[in-house]
Design a protein around this motif. Sequence first.
Motif, PDB file in Angstrom:
ATOM      1  N   ILE A  65       0.839  -1.197   0.000  1.00 49.36           N
ATOM      2  CA  ILE A  65       0.000   0.000   0.000  1.00 49.36           C
ATOM      3  C   ILE A  65       0.876   1.250   0.000  1.00 49.36           C
ATOM      4  O   ILE A  65       1.817   1.360   0.791  1.00 49.36           O
ATOM      5  CB  ILE A  65      -0.926   0.034   1.236  1.00 49.36           C
ATOM      6  CG1 ILE A  65      -1.605  -1.325   1.448  1.00 49.36           C
ATOM      7  CG2 ILE A  65      -1.954   1.151   1.092  1.00 49.36           C
ATOM      8  CD1 ILE A  65      -2.465  -1.775   0.306  1.00 49.36           C
ATOM      9  N   THR A  66       0.549   2.194  -0.883  1.00 46.79           N
ATOM     10  CA  THR A  66       1.261   3.465  -0.943  1.00 46.79           C
ATOM     11  C   THR A  66       0.250   4.612  -1.008  1.00 46.79           C
ATOM     12  O   THR A  66      -0.947   4.395  -1.221  1.00 46.79           O
ATOM     13  CB  THR A  66       2.178   3.547  -2.175  1.00 46.79           C
ATOM     14  OG1 THR A  66       1.374   3.410  -3.370  1.00 46.79           O
ATOM     15  CG2 THR A  66       3.234   2.457  -2.152  1.00 46.79           C
ATOM     16  N   THR A  67       0.748   5.826  -0.823  1.00 50.72           N
ATOM     17  CA  THR A  67      -0.096   7.011  -0.971  1.00 50.72           C
ATOM     18  C   THR A  67       0.555   7.997  -1.926  1.00 50.72           C
ATOM     19  O   THR A  67       1.781   8.166  -1.938  1.00 50.72           O
ATOM     20  CB  THR A  67      -0.329   7.720   0.380  1.00 50.72           C
ATOM     21  OG1 THR A  67       0.932   7.975   1.008  1.00 50.72           O
ATOM     22  CG2 THR A  67      -1.181   6.868   1.301  1.00 50.72           C
ATOM     23  N   ASP A  68      -0.287   8.624  -2.746  1.00 54.40           N
ATOM     24  CA  ASP A  68       0.116   9.725  -3.628  1.00 54.40           C
ATOM     25  C   ASP A  68       1.248   9.372  -4.589  1.00 54.40           C
ATOM     26  O   ASP A  68       2.064  10.224  -4.944  1.00 54.40           O
ATOM     27  CB  ASP A  68       0.521  10.949  -2.795  1.00 54.40           C
ATOM     28  CG  ASP A  68      -0.681  11.649  -2.173  1.00 54.40           C
ATOM     29  OD1 ASP A  68      -1.819  11.319  -2.557  1.00 54.40           O
ATOM     30  OD2 ASP A  68      -0.479  12.513  -1.302  1.00 54.40           O
ATOM     31  N   THR A  69       1.293   8.127  -5.029  1.00 58.22           N
ATOM     32  CA  THR A  69       2.316   7.746  -6.006  1.00 58.22           C
ATOM     33  C   THR A  69       1.739   7.563  -7.409  1.00 58.22           C
ATOM     34  O   THR A  69       2.500   7.521  -8.379  1.00 58.22           O
ATOM     35  CB  THR A  69       3.023   6.436  -5.600  1.00 58.22           C
ATOM     36  OG1 THR A  69       2.077   5.366  -5.592  1.00 58.22           O
ATOM     37  CG2 THR A  69       3.661   6.565  -4.226  1.00 58.22           C
ATOM     38  N   ALA A  70       0.406   7.462  -7.531  1.00 63.97           N
ATOM     39  CA  ALA A  70      -0.198   7.230  -8.852  1.00 63.97           C
ATOM     40  C   ALA A  70      -1.610   7.810  -8.885  1.00 63.97           C
ATOM     41  O   ALA A  70      -2.560   7.139  -9.290  1.00 63.97           O
ATOM     42  CB  ALA A  70      -0.216   5.740  -9.172  1.00 63.97           C
ATOM     43  N   VAL A  78      -4.705   6.601  -2.508  1.00 68.08           N
ATOM     44  CA  VAL A  78      -4.098   5.436  -1.860  1.00 68.08           C
ATOM     45  C   VAL A  78      -4.073   4.332  -2.904  1.00 68.08           C
ATOM     46  O   VAL A  78      -5.087   4.083  -3.575  1.00 68.08           O
ATOM     47  CB  VAL A  78      -4.898   4.981  -0.626  1.00 68.08           C
ATOM     48  CG1 VAL A  78      -4.227   3.782   0.035  1.00 68.08           C
ATOM     49  CG2 VAL A  78      -5.047   6.131   0.370  1.00 68.08           C
ATOM     50  N   GLU A  79      -2.924   3.693  -3.063  1.00 68.79           N
ATOM     51  CA  GLU A  79      -2.762   2.675  -4.096  1.00 68.79           C
ATOM     52  C   GLU A  79      -2.496   1.302  -3.476  1.00 68.79           C
ATOM     53  O   GLU A  79      -1.749   1.197  -2.500  1.00 68.79           O
ATOM     54  CB  GLU A  79      -1.587   3.020  -5.025  1.00 68.79           C
ATOM     55  CG  GLU A  79      -1.693   4.381  -5.695  1.00 68.79           C
ATOM     56  CD  GLU A  79      -1.097   5.514  -4.876  1.00 68.79           C
ATOM     57  OE1 GLU A  79      -1.524   6.675  -5.051  1.00 68.79           O
ATOM     58  OE2 GLU A  79      -0.208   5.224  -4.032  1.00 68.79           O
ATOM     59  N   THR A  80      -3.102   0.285  -4.048  1.00 67.32           N
ATOM     60  CA  THR A  80      -2.813  -1.100  -3.677  1.00 67.32           C
ATOM     61  C   THR A  80      -2.087  -1.763  -4.841  1.00 67.32           C
ATOM     62  O   THR A  80      -2.607  -1.812  -5.962  1.00 67.32           O
ATOM     63  CB  THR A  80      -4.099  -1.880  -3.372  1.00 67.32           C
ATOM     64  OG1 THR A  80      -4.816  -1.237  -2.319  1.00 67.32           O
ATOM     65  CG2 THR A  80      -3.778  -3.312  -2.954  1.00 67.32           C
ATOM     66  N   TRP A  81      -0.888  -2.258  -4.557  1.00 68.15           N
ATOM     67  CA  TRP A  81      -0.062  -2.911  -5.572  1.00 68.15           C
ATOM     68  C   TRP A  81       0.067  -4.398  -5.245  1.00 68.15           C
ATOM     69  O   TRP A  81       0.108  -4.784  -4.079  1.00 68.15           O
ATOM     70  CB  TRP A  81       1.329  -2.294  -5.618  1.00 68.15           C
ATOM     71  CG  TRP A  81       1.342  -0.805  -5.783  1.00 68.15           C
ATOM     72  CD1 TRP A  81       1.283   0.134  -4.793  1.00 68.15           C
ATOM     73  CD2 TRP A  81       1.416  -0.087  -7.015  1.00 68.15           C
ATOM     74  NE1 TRP A  81       1.314   1.398  -5.325  1.00 68.15           N
ATOM     75  CE2 TRP A  81       1.401   1.298  -6.688  1.00 68.15           C
ATOM     76  CE3 TRP A  81       1.505  -0.468  -8.356  1.00 68.15           C
ATOM     77  CZ2 TRP A  81       1.467   2.292  -7.659  1.00 68.15           C
ATOM     78  CZ3 TRP A  81       1.569   0.524  -9.325  1.00 68.15           C
ATOM     79  CH2 TRP A  81       1.553   1.883  -8.978  1.00 68.15           C
ATOM     80  N   GLN A  82       0.145  -5.200  -6.283  1.00 66.28           N
ATOM     81  CA  GLN A  82       0.400  -6.633  -6.114  1.00 66.28           C
ATOM     82  C   GLN A  82       1.385  -7.054  -7.199  1.00 66.28           C
ATOM     83  O   GLN A  82       1.081  -6.959  -8.391  1.00 66.28           O
ATOM     84  CB  GLN A  82      -0.896  -7.440  -6.236  1.00 66.28           C
ATOM     85  CG  GLN A  82      -0.748  -8.910  -5.882  1.00 66.28           C
ATOM     86  CD  GLN A  82      -2.074  -9.642  -5.979  1.00 66.28           C
ATOM     87  OE1 GLN A  82      -2.727  -9.614  -7.021  1.00 66.28           O
ATOM     88  NE2 GLN A  82      -2.483 -10.298  -4.896  1.00 66.28           N
ATOM     89  N   HIS A  83       2.569  -7.442  -6.774  1.00 67.78           N
ATOM     90  CA  HIS A  83       3.637  -7.784  -7.725  1.00 67.78           C
ATOM     91  C   HIS A  83       3.867  -6.637  -8.709  1.00 67.78           C
ATOM     92  O   HIS A  83       3.949  -6.837  -9.931  1.00 67.78           O
ATOM     93  CB  HIS A  83       3.305  -9.082  -8.465  1.00 67.78           C
ATOM     94  CG  HIS A  83       2.959 -10.227  -7.560  1.00 67.78           C
ATOM     95  ND1 HIS A  83       3.808 -10.678  -6.560  1.00 67.78           N
ATOM     96  CD2 HIS A  83       1.837 -11.000  -7.482  1.00 67.78           C
ATOM     97  CE1 HIS A  83       3.231 -11.689  -5.917  1.00 67.78           C
ATOM     98  NE2 HIS A  83       2.042 -11.899  -6.449  1.00 67.78           N
ATOM     99  N   ASN A  84       3.939  -5.413  -8.165  1.00 64.35           N
ATOM    100  CA  ASN A  84       4.210  -4.188  -8.936  1.00 64.35           C
ATOM    101  C   ASN A  84       3.096  -3.811  -9.907  1.00 64.35           C
ATOM    102  O   ASN A  84       3.298  -2.968 -10.791  1.00 64.35           O
ATOM    103  CB  ASN A  84       5.530  -4.312  -9.707  1.00 64.35           C
ATOM    104  CG  ASN A  84       6.721  -4.437  -8.784  1.00 64.35           C
ATOM    105  OD1 ASN A  84       6.805  -3.734  -7.773  1.00 64.35           O
ATOM    106  ND2 ASN A  84       7.641  -5.340  -9.112  1.00 64.35           N
ATOM    107  N   ARG A  85       1.917  -4.382  -9.744  1.00 66.13           N
ATOM    108  CA  ARG A  85       0.762  -4.051 -10.585  1.00 66.13           C
ATOM    109  C   ARG A  85      -0.279  -3.333  -9.740  1.00 66.13           C
ATOM    110  O   ARG A  85      -0.587  -3.764  -8.627  1.00 66.13           O
ATOM    111  CB  ARG A  85       0.168  -5.325 -11.176  1.00 66.13           C
ATOM    112  CG  ARG A  85      -1.105  -5.105 -11.989  1.00 66.13           C
ATOM    113  CD  ARG A  85      -1.606  -6.417 -12.557  1.00 66.13           C
ATOM    114  NE  ARG A  85      -2.917  -6.280 -13.193  1.00 66.13           N
ATOM    115  CZ  ARG A  85      -3.987  -7.006 -12.892  1.00 66.13           C
ATOM    116  NH1 ARG A  85      -3.907  -7.946 -11.957  1.00 66.13           N
ATOM    117  NH2 ARG A  85      -5.130  -6.818 -13.515  1.00 66.13           N
TER     118      ARG A  85
END
Length: 233
Positions: A84-89, A131-138
């Motif tokens: 989980i990241t914020t404000d990256t995409a 807020v972004e949810t990534w799975q294996h960089n996707r």
Amino acid sequence: MTTRTEPYQFPPLEEATVDGLLAIGGDLSSERLLAAYRKGIFPWYNPGQPILWWSPDPRTVLYPSRLRISRSLRKALRHSHFHITTDTAFDRVIVECAESKRDGTVASTWITTDMRSAYLNLYRLGYAHSVETWQHNRLVGGLYGVAIGGIFFGESMFSVTRDASKAALAGLVSQLLQLEFRLIDCQLPSTHLFSLGAQSIPRMEFVEELQLGINSKQMSIPWELAIDAGDLA
């Protein structure tokens, strides 16, 4: 309900229709949007319609400390390989929210090109966040909204993998608790949100919470969340 186009003016909330429609017209300038949110009003309309401004009664909200993560969701988060990241995409999240589908139909036709541009402007000004949810960089899930003071106004979320939007919400709550936010405005009711701890409160109670929250000075910590979903379980 009133037709208004004067700069940043809205009628009293009590003039809203039973469905919550308060005003018609105006524009999506950053100044007008921020003025609307500060009064508990948000835009929501379909292509071909004029801009419609809403303030429903009751209002659906989520207090960050009351997020409900079920046992099955905790297990899913631990084994999901979500990051989980914020404000990256932000731009990608809002496009995915606009294009996400449910039951074979476009779910968020109200996120028009003009709406995307308006919220991208708020993002550049530091008010809108994702807020972004990534799975294996996707990128597999996420959400976006507007933050003023200690209130986060949620706008939309998407998920292309099971539980990815729930993971994004858990990440959002983690960030908001760190920043000492008071409330998440979820706008409209849904069984999905209620299952996660959201509740409906009278509009006037929401306005009271809003006045306390937007005038608070939350901690000036940048939105730089980067955490594995398993740590949120």
